[in-house]
Scaffold this active site. Structure first.
Site, PDB file in Angstrom:
ATOM      1  N   ARG A 143       5.648   3.292  -5.529  1.00  0.00           N
ATOM      2  CA  ARG A 143       4.769   2.708  -4.496  1.00  0.00           C
ATOM      3  C   ARG A 143       4.095   3.783  -3.632  1.00  0.00           C
ATOM      4  O   ARG A 143       4.209   3.780  -2.409  1.00  0.00           O
ATOM      5  CB  ARG A 143       5.524   1.705  -3.646  1.00  0.00           C
ATOM      6  CG  ARG A 143       6.144   0.578  -4.461  1.00  0.00           C
ATOM      7  CD  ARG A 143       6.684  -0.529  -3.610  1.00  0.00           C
ATOM      8  NE  ARG A 143       5.616  -1.444  -3.187  1.00  0.00           N
ATOM      9  CZ  ARG A 143       5.869  -2.569  -2.490  1.00  0.00           C
ATOM     10  NH1 ARG A 143       7.094  -2.853  -2.113  1.00  0.00           N
ATOM     11  NH2 ARG A 143       4.881  -3.379  -2.163  1.00  0.00           N
TER      12      ARG A 143
ATOM     13  N   LYS B  66       2.394 -15.049   3.256  1.00  0.00           N
ATOM     14  CA  LYS B  66       2.918 -13.796   3.822  1.00  0.00           C
ATOM     15  C   LYS B  66       1.932 -12.662   3.584  1.00  0.00           C
ATOM     16  O   LYS B  66       1.575 -11.921   4.496  1.00  0.00           O
ATOM     17  CB  LYS B  66       4.246 -13.468   3.172  1.00  0.00           C
ATOM     18  CG  LYS B  66       4.662 -11.997   3.187  1.00  0.00           C
ATOM     19  CD  LYS B  66       5.922 -11.792   2.428  1.00  0.00           C
ATOM     20  CE  LYS B  66       6.294 -10.456   1.949  1.00  0.00           C
ATOM     21  NZ  LYS B  66       5.464  -9.443   1.486  1.00  0.00           N
TER      22      LYS B  66
ATOM     23  N   ILE C 210       0.815   5.867  -1.833  1.00  0.00           N
ATOM     24  CA  ILE C 210      -0.362   5.335  -1.107  1.00  0.00           C
ATOM     25  C   ILE C 210      -1.577   6.222  -1.347  1.00  0.00           C
ATOM     26  O   ILE C 210      -2.508   6.261  -0.531  1.00  0.00           O
ATOM     27  CB  ILE C 210      -0.078   5.189   0.400  1.00  0.00           C
ATOM     28  CG1 ILE C 210       0.316   6.524   1.039  1.00  0.00           C
ATOM     29  CG2 ILE C 210       0.989   4.127   0.669  1.00  0.00           C
ATOM     30  CD1 ILE C 210       0.331   6.494   2.566  1.00  0.00           C
ATOM     31  N   ASP C 211      -1.600   6.899  -2.479  1.00  0.00           N
ATOM     32  CA  ASP C 211      -2.698   7.837  -2.769  1.00  0.00           C
ATOM     33  C   ASP C 211      -4.062   7.164  -2.808  1.00  0.00           C
ATOM     34  O   ASP C 211      -5.064   7.744  -2.375  1.00  0.00           O
ATOM     35  CB  ASP C 211      -2.434   8.559  -4.089  1.00  0.00           C
ATOM     36  CG  ASP C 211      -2.306   7.582  -5.249  1.00  0.00           C
ATOM     37  OD1 ASP C 211      -1.431   6.705  -5.210  1.00  0.00           O
ATOM     38  OD2 ASP C 211      -3.149   7.652  -6.172  1.00  0.00           O
TER      39      ASP C 211
ATOM     40  N   ARG D  40      12.264 -11.897   4.743  1.00  0.00           N
ATOM     41  CA  ARG D  40      10.978 -11.213   4.935  1.00  0.00           C
ATOM     42  C   ARG D  40       9.835 -12.059   4.393  1.00  0.00           C
ATOM     43  O   ARG D  40       8.697 -11.940   4.836  1.00  0.00           O
ATOM     44  CB  ARG D  40      11.000  -9.843   4.250  1.00  0.00           C
ATOM     45  CG  ARG D  40      11.960  -8.843   4.879  1.00  0.00           C
ATOM     46  CD  ARG D  40      11.799  -7.456   4.276  1.00  0.00           C
ATOM     47  NE  ARG D  40      10.399  -7.127   4.173  1.00  0.00           N
ATOM     48  CZ  ARG D  40       9.859  -6.588   3.067  1.00  0.00           C
ATOM     49  NH1 ARG D  40      10.598  -6.322   2.006  1.00  0.00           N
ATOM     50  NH2 ARG D  40       8.577  -6.305   3.031  1.00  0.00           N
TER      51      ARG D  40
HETATM   52  C1  EPZ Z   1       1.030  -6.130  -2.441  1.00  0.00           C
HETATM   53  O1  EPZ Z   1       1.776  -4.928  -2.418  1.00  0.00           O
HETATM   54  C2  EPZ Z   1       1.991  -7.241  -2.046  1.00  0.00           C
HETATM   55  N1  EPZ Z   1       2.507  -6.990  -0.705  1.00  0.00           N
HETATM   56  C3  EPZ Z   1       3.148  -7.292  -3.044  1.00  0.00           C
HETATM   57  O2  EPZ Z   1       3.974  -8.402  -2.682  1.00  0.00           O
HETATM   58  C4  EPZ Z   1       2.578  -7.534  -4.445  1.00  0.00           C
HETATM   59  O3  EPZ Z   1       3.642  -7.497  -5.374  1.00  0.00           O
HETATM   60  C5  EPZ Z   1       1.562  -6.432  -4.771  1.00  0.00           C
HETATM   61  O4  EPZ Z   1       0.531  -6.397  -3.765  1.00  0.00           O
HETATM   62  C6  EPZ Z   1       0.891  -6.660  -6.127  1.00  0.00           C
HETATM   63  O5  EPZ Z   1       0.263  -7.906  -6.156  1.00  0.00           O
HETATM   64  C7  EPZ Z   1       1.713  -7.285   0.360  1.00  0.00           C
HETATM   65  O6  EPZ Z   1       0.580  -7.709   0.213  1.00  0.00           O
HETATM   66  C8  EPZ Z   1       2.318  -7.078   1.706  1.00  0.00           C
HETATM   67  P1  EPZ Z   1      -0.399  -2.625  -4.846  1.00  0.00           P
HETATM   68  P2  EPZ Z   1       1.014  -3.492  -2.550  1.00  0.00           P
HETATM   69  O7  EPZ Z   1      -0.918  -1.594  -3.940  1.00  0.00           O
HETATM   70  O8  EPZ Z   1      -0.239  -3.558  -1.794  1.00  0.00           O
HETATM   71  C9  EPZ Z   1       0.488   1.304  -7.310  1.00  0.00           C
HETATM   72  C10 EPZ Z   1       5.992  -9.493  -2.178  1.00  0.00           C
HETATM   73  O9  EPZ Z   1       7.035  -9.717  -2.789  1.00  0.00           O
HETATM   74  N2  EPZ Z   1      -0.223   1.981  -6.222  1.00  0.00           N
HETATM   75  O10 EPZ Z   1      -1.339  -3.592  -5.488  1.00  0.00           O
HETATM   76  O11 EPZ Z   1       1.989  -2.434  -2.213  1.00  0.00           O
HETATM   77  C11 EPZ Z   1       1.834   0.749  -6.870  1.00  0.00           C
HETATM   78  O12 EPZ Z   1       2.840   1.751  -6.962  1.00  0.00           O
HETATM   79  C12 EPZ Z   1       5.325  -8.137  -2.265  1.00  0.00           C
HETATM   80  O13 EPZ Z   1       5.393 -10.335  -1.458  1.00  0.00           O
HETATM   81  C13 EPZ Z   1      -0.501   3.348  -6.349  1.00  0.00           C
HETATM   82  O14 EPZ Z   1      -0.161   3.982  -7.345  1.00  0.00           O
HETATM   83  O15 EPZ Z   1       0.724  -3.479  -4.107  1.00  0.00           O
HETATM   84  C14 EPZ Z   1       2.069  -0.381  -7.841  1.00  0.00           C
HETATM   85  O16 EPZ Z   1       2.622   0.121  -9.021  1.00  0.00           O
HETATM   86  C15 EPZ Z   1       6.068  -7.198  -3.214  1.00  0.00           C
HETATM   87  N3  EPZ Z   1      -1.158   3.969  -5.332  1.00  0.00           N
HETATM   88  C16 EPZ Z   1       0.663  -0.915  -8.113  1.00  0.00           C
HETATM   89  O17 EPZ Z   1      -0.242   0.132  -7.707  1.00  0.00           O
HETATM   90  C17 EPZ Z   1      -1.540   3.300  -4.194  1.00  0.00           C
HETATM   91  O18 EPZ Z   1      -2.160   3.937  -3.308  1.00  0.00           O
HETATM   92  C18 EPZ Z   1       0.330  -2.170  -7.324  1.00  0.00           C
HETATM   93  O19 EPZ Z   1       0.476  -1.873  -5.958  1.00  0.00           O
HETATM   94  C19 EPZ Z   1      -1.248   1.924  -4.088  1.00  0.00           C
HETATM   95  C20 EPZ Z   1      -0.588   1.286  -5.115  1.00  0.00           C
END
Ligand code: EPZ
Length: 432
Positions: free
Chosen positions: A121, A22, A123-124, A398
């Site tokens: 979560r 996914k 997106i900064d 999903r």
């Molecule tokens: C991806 O999410 C995956 N989703 C998630 O899988 C997975 O849990 C996650 O990576 C971590 O491995 C997809 O790939 C579609 P991150 P993502 O950005 O990209 C913080 C599932 O169940 N952060 O690595 O959103 C964020 O808040 C899903 O399949 C910022 O602060 O994860 C979090 O605490 C759930 N600023 C941490 O980083 C940002 O700009 C990790 O988030 C981006 C993230």
């Protein structure tokens, strides 16, 4: 409303085929919008998030044809630059279209993405990197208006955290930016490497595959390609933790053992036998399952955050204690409320769930709080004595093609039911 009904308490025995990932197919579908020629994808899982991504591609002007586990994406000459709010909010992965829109149209009008409620979560990290590439960003509470009046220029960017999504956004921006980009502090998740390989198959020039530092030389006109999505390591982990929790054995076909080493270590420590040959993984649990002790998730190659609820569910009846802390998300264990309804001995403090193994669980009606928490409740229900009903399975759809069907392939008694409301069961399907 649909639910999953499961009669638990059976050991598992079966062979399952692991589908495409996914979290790989979703960024790759967005990246296909960067290409000027047809993209054909193989091993595409049937997921509601994939359907949503296909709808976004079509709204942008691309043609999308789906057949079995194939997708064909025909690029559009001109792309629209706006994504409807309902599609943006349907999942987290809608954010992956931001970079391709900026590259192809010079602008992106979007709202904040949806996705599992695992924490803030933000997106900064995505936006800071795009700003360094020359993107102008106007942001209100929920809306984003991004423009790249002079196009995207290569930049040297250090991610403050190895965010998976931000790494993928900045990769998609950099492959078509003018000049060279260096992305430091990148995520090394297998799905990020799959995106790198896809982009290279489309003609992108990227060095550092599989490391935290990616050097990208902008390539203005990406071709198309035929690409096979990598296997879903979290679906593989789901099956393995189900066997650990229920006992029995399973053979997983098509999984990638190198992506699962941290998961193997936890399972072996608990008393499972695991053997790998070619693209098959065999797991068995024939004796006592022991608690995992202290376990902390982290970025790859550490134990993955998405497998944390699954591990918690597997150890609900283990001998001993399992303390699981998720260092990635603030609210990973919302499923604990469902575990407690099944008479598990567990509690959540901050980012940590503490599980004290109990001899038995009792079936109950529970609600999936999110995708992996929902899968964890199904996994717990498969261990519980009596019937359980899991509602909120739109979360589960999903990320899993047919989770009830997966358990049926492993010998469980599970099926889908149509419910009028949480108290009455109508048209209860016979167990599959
Ligand atoms: C991806 O999410 C995956 N989703 C998630 O899988 C997975 O849990 C996650 O990576 C971590 O491995 C997809 O790939 C579609 P991150 P993502 O950005 O990209 C913080 C599932 O169940 N952060 O690595 O959103 C964020 O808040 C899903 O399949 C910022 O602060 O994860 C979090 O605490 C759930 N600023 C941490 O980083 C940002 O700009 C990790 O988030 C981006 C993230």
């Amino acid at each position: 409303m649909r639910g999953i009904k499961i009669l638990g308490g059976k050991t598992l025995h079966g062979k399952v085929q692991i589908p495409g990932a996914k979290n790989s197919v979703l960024p790759i579908m967005a990246a296909a919008a960067l290409c000027g020629e047809r993209v054909t994808l193989e091993r595409v899982p049937h997921l509601s998030d994939v359907e949503c991504s296909a709808k976004i591609l079509q709204r942008l002007g691309c043609r999308v044809m789906a057949a079995e586990h194939f997708l064909v994406i025909e690029p559009a000459g001109e792309l629209q630059s706006e994504i409807p709010e309902d599609l943006m909010r349907a999942m987290r992965s809608s954010i992956f279209f931001m970079a391709p829109l900026l590259v192809r149209t010079g602008r992106a009008d979007i709202t904040m993405p949806g996705g599992c409620k695992l924490g803030a979560r933000p997106i900064d990290i995505h936006l800071d990197g795009l700003a360094k590439m020359g993107v102008m960003i106007a942001q209100s509470a929920q809306h984003l208006h991004l423009t790249a009046p002079a196009g995207l220029k290569g930049a040297d960017i250090t991610l403050r955290f190895p965010s998976v999504g931000a790494t993928e956004t900045l990769l998609m921006a950099a492959v078509s930016a003018r000049g060279q980009s260096v992305l430091r502090g990148c995520s090394m998740e297998p799905e990020v490497t799959d995106l790198v390989r896809f982009l290279k198959a489309c003609g992108a020039c990227i060095e550092g595959e599989g490391t935290r530092c990616l050097t990208v030389f902008g390539t203005p006109n990406l071709k198309g390609c035929h690409y096979r999505i990598c296997p879903d390591r979290i679906t593989a982990a789901t099956v393995m933790f189900a066997v650990a929790g229920c006992g029995g054995e399973a053979v997983l076909q098509g999984a990638c053992e190198e992506d699962l080493q941290a998961v193997f270590r936890v399972l072996r420590r608990g008393g499972c036998d695991i053997a790998c040959k070619e693209d098959e993984i065999a797991i068995g649990r024939y004796h006592t399952l022991y608690g995992a002790g202290n376990l902390v998730t982290d970025v790859h190659p550490a134990f993955p955050t998405d497998a944390a609820p699954l591990a918690a569910a597997a150890f609900l009846r283990a001998q001993g204690t399992t303390m699981l802390t998720d260092s990635i998300f603030e609210n990973r264990f919302a499923c604990a409320a469902g575990f407690e309804k099944m008479r598990a001995a567990c509690g959540v403090q901050g980012r940590t769930i503490c599980v004290q193994g109990v001899p038995r669980l009792a079936g109950s009606s529970v609600h999936a709080p999110d995708l992996r928490g929902g899968a964890a409740l199904v996994l717990a229900a498969a261990q519980a004595e009596g019937e359980s009903i899991i509602t909120g399975i739109e979360h589960i759809a999903r990320g899993y093609e047919d989770l009830a069907g997966l358990f049926v392939q492993l010998g469980a008694q599970a099926g889908y039911i149509q419910m009028q409301d949480s108290s009455s069961l109508l048209n209860v399907a016979a167990y599959a």
